[in-house]
Write a protein that holds these residues in place. Structure first.
Motif, mmCIF file in Angstrom:
data_model
loop_
_atom_site.group_PDB
_atom_site.id
_atom_site.type_symbol
_atom_site.label_atom_id
_atom_site.label_comp_id
_atom_site.label_asym_id
_atom_site.label_seq_id
_atom_site.Cartn_x
_atom_site.Cartn_y
_atom_site.Cartn_z
ATOM 1 N N ARG A 53 0.813 -1.218 0.000
ATOM 2 C CA ARG A 53 0.000 0.000 0.000
ATOM 3 C C ARG A 53 0.850 1.274 0.000
ATOM 4 O O ARG A 53 0.314 2.372 -0.088
ATOM 5 N N THR A 112 0.057 5.614 -0.258
ATOM 6 C CA THR A 112 0.000 6.122 1.110
ATOM 7 C C THR A 112 0.897 7.349 1.256
ATOM 8 O O THR A 112 2.009 7.351 0.725
ATOM 9 N N ARG A 128 2.894 8.616 6.643
ATOM 10 C CA ARG A 128 2.250 7.417 7.179
ATOM 11 C C ARG A 128 3.153 6.191 7.001
ATOM 12 O O ARG A 128 3.246 5.331 7.887
ATOM 13 N N ILE A 171 1.892 3.925 10.116
ATOM 14 C CA ILE A 171 0.485 4.145 10.467
ATOM 15 C C ILE A 171 -0.372 3.789 9.258
ATOM 16 O O ILE A 171 -0.259 4.412 8.204
ATOM 17 N N HIS A 172 -1.216 2.788 9.412
ATOM 18 C CA HIS A 172 -2.028 2.310 8.299
ATOM 19 C C HIS A 172 -3.506 2.582 8.566
ATOM 20 O O HIS A 172 -3.978 2.456 9.695
ATOM 21 N N THR A 173 -4.227 2.918 7.527
ATOM 22 C CA THR A 173 -5.657 3.165 7.663
ATOM 23 C C THR A 173 -6.404 1.844 7.805
ATOM 24 O O THR A 173 -5.900 0.770 7.446
ATOM 25 N N ALA A 174 -7.623 1.939 8.308
ATOM 26 C CA ALA A 174 -8.464 0.748 8.428
ATOM 27 C C ALA A 174 -8.740 0.149 7.058
ATOM 28 O O ALA A 174 -8.790 -1.078 6.895
ATOM 29 N N GLU A 175 -8.871 1.008 6.049
ATOM 30 C CA GLU A 175 -9.119 0.524 4.681
ATOM 31 C C GLU A 175 -7.934 -0.281 4.163
ATOM 32 O O GLU A 175 -8.104 -1.346 3.553
ATOM 33 N N ASP A 176 -6.713 0.221 4.417
ATOM 34 C CA ASP A 176 -5.526 -0.500 3.964
ATOM 35 C C ASP A 176 -5.405 -1.846 4.666
ATOM 36 O O ASP A 176 -5.040 -2.859 4.049
ATOM 37 N N LYS A 177 -5.708 -1.886 5.970
ATOM 38 C CA LYS A 177 -5.639 -3.142 6.701
ATOM 39 C C LYS A 177 -6.667 -4.138 6.174
ATOM 40 O O LYS A 177 -6.396 -5.342 6.087
#
Length: 203
Positions: free
Chosen positions: A111, A115, A119, A124-130
């Motif tokens: 990602r 990104t 980040r 730091i990863h977004t909920a969408e990326d996870k």
């Protein structure tokens, strides 16, 4: 399956000569329409890996032109080339995983091209990326290893993580250098691919 759109690939009389004069490929032309799945088959040393690496600019060409979607890869340098590679997924024979971190963190590397730099640096990863990373792991049947350190995996498991990382990138095309060589037939049959260009060896 992870949603995507596909780009065409075009090679026009592409040649690659390495320092010292070794000619790896000569005068290769091909047109691959969007969504096509293509396999390149040949003996070891025939130039399959070199050819596939020219498509994302990892191997500079000596002659010809390489186009991927809107990009003329052979004309790109620096940041422009890095941006183009963000839409070109690559599965390497050697996996290229970070053994000391988790499987999920390795997949989230896919990602980075989408990104903000801060980040990526801070992890730091977004909920969408996870969620994308988790879906990618599910697509190659290794979601149960998400929190496992990558270095503890078998060769076949590492290969599936490398595939998941490329899928999480949501590329417009997917390049795969012998992507299921370390998988047994049952595991390889369960791997879900995007449209891709693959190299395979013939002994």
């Amino acid at each position: 399956m992870i949603e995507h759109e596909s780009w065409p690939i075009a090679l026009d009389q592409v040649s690659v000569t390495y320092p010292g004069g070794l000619q790896a490929i000569e005068g290769v032309s091909m047109d691959i329409p969007p969504g096509e799945m293509v396999g390149i088959i040949g003996p070891s040393g025939a130039g399959k890996s070199t050819l596939i690496r020219t498509i994302n600019g990892l191997n500079p060409i000596s002659a010809g032109q390489v186009s991927v979607g809107p990009h003329q890869i052979d004309q790109l340098r620096g940041r422009s080339l890095r941006q183009a590679r963000g839409d070109i997924g690559m599965i390497f024979q050697s996996f290229n995983l970070a053994d000391r971190v988790s499987v999920l963190d390795n997949v989230l590397v896919g990602r980075f091209a989408h990104t903000p730099g801060w980040r990526s640096v801070l992890g730091i990863h977004t909920a969408e990326d996870k969620e994308l990373a988790q879906r990618a792991l599910e697509s190659v049947n290794i979601a149960d290893k998400a929190e496992t350190r990558a270095g503890a995996l078998s060769g076949g498991q590492k290969q599936r993580v490398a595939i998941a990382r490329a899928l999480a990138q949501q590329p417009k095309i997917l390049l795969a250098d012998e992507p299921i060589a370390s998988l047994d037939p049952v595991k390889s049959d369960g791997v879900v691919f995007l449209p891709f260009v693959e190299t395979s060896s013939v002994m």
